[in-house]
Scaffold this motif. Structure first.
Motif, short mmCIF file in Angstrom:
data_model
loop_
_atom_site.label_atom_id
_atom_site.label_comp_id
_atom_site.label_asym_id
_atom_site.label_seq_id
_atom_site.Cartn_x
_atom_site.Cartn_y
_atom_site.Cartn_z
N ARG A 3 0.82 -1.20 0.00
CA ARG A 3 0.00 0.00 0.00
C ARG A 3 0.86 1.25 0.00
O ARG A 3 0.52 2.26 -0.62
CB ARG A 3 -0.93 -0.02 1.22
N SER A 4 2.01 1.21 0.73
CA SER A 4 2.87 2.39 0.77
C SER A 4 3.37 2.73 -0.62
O SER A 4 3.54 3.90 -0.96
CB SER A 4 4.05 2.14 1.71
N GLY A 5 3.61 1.73 -1.45
CA GLY A 5 4.04 1.97 -2.81
C GLY A 5 2.96 2.68 -3.60
O GLY A 5 3.22 3.59 -4.38
N ARG A 6 1.71 2.27 -3.41
CA ARG A 6 0.59 2.94 -4.08
C ARG A 6 0.50 4.40 -3.66
O ARG A 6 0.26 5.29 -4.48
CB ARG A 6 -0.73 2.25 -3.72
N SER A 7 0.71 4.65 -2.37
CA SER A 7 0.61 6.03 -1.88
C SER A 7 1.69 6.90 -2.49
O SER A 7 1.45 8.05 -2.83
CB SER A 7 0.72 6.04 -0.35
N ARG A 8 2.90 6.36 -2.65
CA ARG A 8 3.97 7.15 -3.25
C ARG A 8 3.66 7.47 -4.70
O ARG A 8 3.90 8.58 -5.17
CB ARG A 8 5.30 6.39 -3.14
N ASP A 106 14.15 12.78 -9.41
CA ASP A 106 15.02 11.85 -8.71
C ASP A 106 15.64 10.83 -9.65
O ASP A 106 15.79 9.65 -9.30
CB ASP A 106 14.26 11.13 -7.59
N GLY A 107 15.96 11.27 -10.85
CA GLY A 107 16.60 10.37 -11.80
C GLY A 107 15.65 9.46 -12.54
O GLY A 107 16.06 8.73 -13.45
N GLY A 108 14.36 9.48 -12.17
CA GLY A 108 13.38 8.63 -12.83
C GLY A 108 12.64 9.38 -13.92
O GLY A 108 12.53 10.62 -13.88
N ARG A 109 12.11 8.65 -14.88
CA ARG A 109 11.40 9.25 -16.02
C ARG A 109 9.96 8.77 -16.01
O ARG A 109 9.69 7.56 -15.86
CB ARG A 109 12.09 8.85 -17.32
N PRO A 124 8.62 4.66 -13.89
CA PRO A 124 9.67 3.71 -14.30
C PRO A 124 9.23 2.27 -14.11
O PRO A 124 8.39 1.97 -13.25
CB PRO A 124 10.84 4.08 -13.36
N ALA A 125 9.78 1.37 -14.89
CA ALA A 125 9.39 -0.03 -14.88
C ALA A 125 9.41 -0.61 -13.48
O ALA A 125 10.35 -0.41 -12.71
CB ALA A 125 10.32 -0.83 -15.80
N GLY A 126 8.32 -1.31 -13.15
CA GLY A 126 8.24 -1.99 -11.87
C GLY A 126 7.70 -1.16 -10.73
O GLY A 126 7.49 -1.68 -9.63
N GLN A 127 7.43 0.11 -10.96
CA GLN A 127 6.96 0.97 -9.88
C GLN A 127 5.46 1.17 -9.86
O GLN A 127 4.92 1.70 -8.88
CB GLN A 127 7.66 2.34 -9.95
N ALA A 128 4.76 0.79 -10.91
CA ALA A 128 3.31 0.90 -10.92
C ALA A 128 2.71 -0.34 -10.25
O ALA A 128 3.29 -1.42 -10.28
CB ALA A 128 2.79 1.04 -12.35
N THR A 278 -4.15 1.05 -13.82
CA THR A 278 -4.67 0.88 -12.47
C THR A 278 -5.17 2.23 -11.98
O THR A 278 -4.43 3.22 -12.03
CB THR A 278 -3.58 0.38 -11.51
N ASP A 279 -6.42 2.28 -11.51
CA ASP A 279 -6.99 3.54 -11.05
C ASP A 279 -6.59 3.80 -9.59
O ASP A 279 -6.85 2.96 -8.71
CB ASP A 279 -8.51 3.52 -11.17
N LEU A 280 -5.94 4.95 -9.35
CA LEU A 280 -5.52 5.33 -8.00
C LEU A 280 -6.22 6.60 -7.52
O LEU A 280 -5.72 7.29 -6.63
CB LEU A 280 -4.00 5.53 -7.96
N THR A 281 -7.39 6.89 -8.08
CA THR A 281 -8.11 8.09 -7.68
C THR A 281 -8.43 8.07 -6.20
O THR A 281 -8.22 9.07 -5.49
CB THR A 281 -9.41 8.24 -8.50
N ASP A 282 -8.94 6.94 -5.69
CA ASP A 282 -9.29 6.87 -4.27
C ASP A 282 -8.08 7.08 -3.39
O ASP A 282 -8.16 7.73 -2.34
CB ASP A 282 -9.95 5.52 -3.96
#
Length: 292
Positions: A3-8, A106-109, A124-128, A278-282
């Motif tokens: 979940r913390s990854g989603r929040s970021r 932070d170096g990411g695109r 970036p790949a793997g972060q979604a 993936t919808d992250l509106t909420d």
């Protein structure tokens, strides 16, 4: 993904779209007339301020009339002794607010698209989350949570309504500068926040005035806009007085610089396939609510 990854991801998404908005930014005070013939000098000063105010008020319409443009942006956010910078470049439809941007932080695109008030980002790949490359946030729902209620904050074509909150005494012509190879005139402005849509709520976070710098070309179009926002912290309840000093919330400062060029350029903003999103509106709405 946790979940913390989603929040970021949600935080980065909201930061990205706020970085790309055309609102209003950094200001100064007016000058007084010279001492020669007081009445004539006063009239001349009033005329100059009236002309400066009209130039600023009409700039949004004149820019939106170009329909599309290339845009670059730089947003620096500072809080609690730390800062982060987001840079971007791409193209925007000045009529409906659609845009295609590439953001770096932070170096990411990050690839970003805004289509029909829906924000899409490909980190970036793997972060979604959920193994899908794109995330989506409904900007209308986020705006409703913020209670700003004004889509012009995300739509350059409607930003002219914000200029109505500018009074003659709040606009100062401040010399010339070259922006992107074009000679421009700089105007320093202070916007009365109370006169903006939902101004009472905005004033609690922004204060009574919002400062702005605009650089206009000889056709009155915006070539550069600088926004300096100082967002007041919302006090958080603490369990004990001993914790208050160490965990007291601090304000956030945000400087955003936008530059426009190549008016009339082609803009192709298409939504990614639904199966890749993936919808992250909420998540974004909850995070914004918790920050208040």
């Amino acid at each position: 993904m946790a979940r913390s990854g989603r929040s970021r991801i949600a935080a980065l998404s909201v930061a990205g779209v706020l970085a790309g908005t055309v609102v209003v930014g950094c200001g100064g005070d007016g000058d007084t007339a010279g001492p020669a013939d007081e009445s004539r000098a006063t009239k001349g000063a009033d005329d100059a301020r009236n002309q400066a105010t009209e130039a600023v008020r009409s700039a949004y319409d004149r820019t939106a009339d170009q329909e599309t443009a290339r845009v670059t942006l730089r947003t620096r956010t500072s809080a609690e002794g730390k800062s982060a910078t987001v840079r971007g470049k791409g193209a925007v439809d000045l009529d409906d607010g659609d845009s295609v941007l590439t953001l770096t932080a932070d170096g990411g695109r990050i690839e970003q698209r805004v289509v029909d008030q829906l924000l899409y980002q490909k980190p970036p790949a793997g972060q979604a989350p959920d193994g899908k490359p794109w995330i989506r946030i409904d900007l209308r729902k986020v705006a409703a949570q913020q209670r700003s209620g004004d889509q012009s904050m995300n739509d350059p074509a409607r930003s002219a309504s914000l200029a109505k909150a500018i009074d003659d005494k709040d606009v100062v012509k401040s010399g010339t500068a070259t922006v992107g190879g074009v000679t421009t005139t700089r105007y320093r402005v202070r916007v009365d926040v109370a006169e903006l849509p939902d101004g009472a709520a905005l004033s609690k976070r922004l204060g009574p005035t919002l400062p702005m710098d605009l650089w206009l070309d000889d056709q009155g179009r915006i070539r550069r806009q600088q926004v300096d926002m100082a967002l007041k912290a919302t006090p958080r309840p603490e369990a004990g007085s001993s914790q208050r000093s160490s965990s007291a919330p601090q304000g956030v400062t945000v400087r955003t610089v936008l530059e426009f060029s190549d008016f009339g350029t082609e803009v192709e903003a298409d939504a990614p396939p639904a199966s890749q999103v993936t919808d992250l509106t909420d998540e974004a709405v909850k995070q914004d609510g918790a920050a208040r």
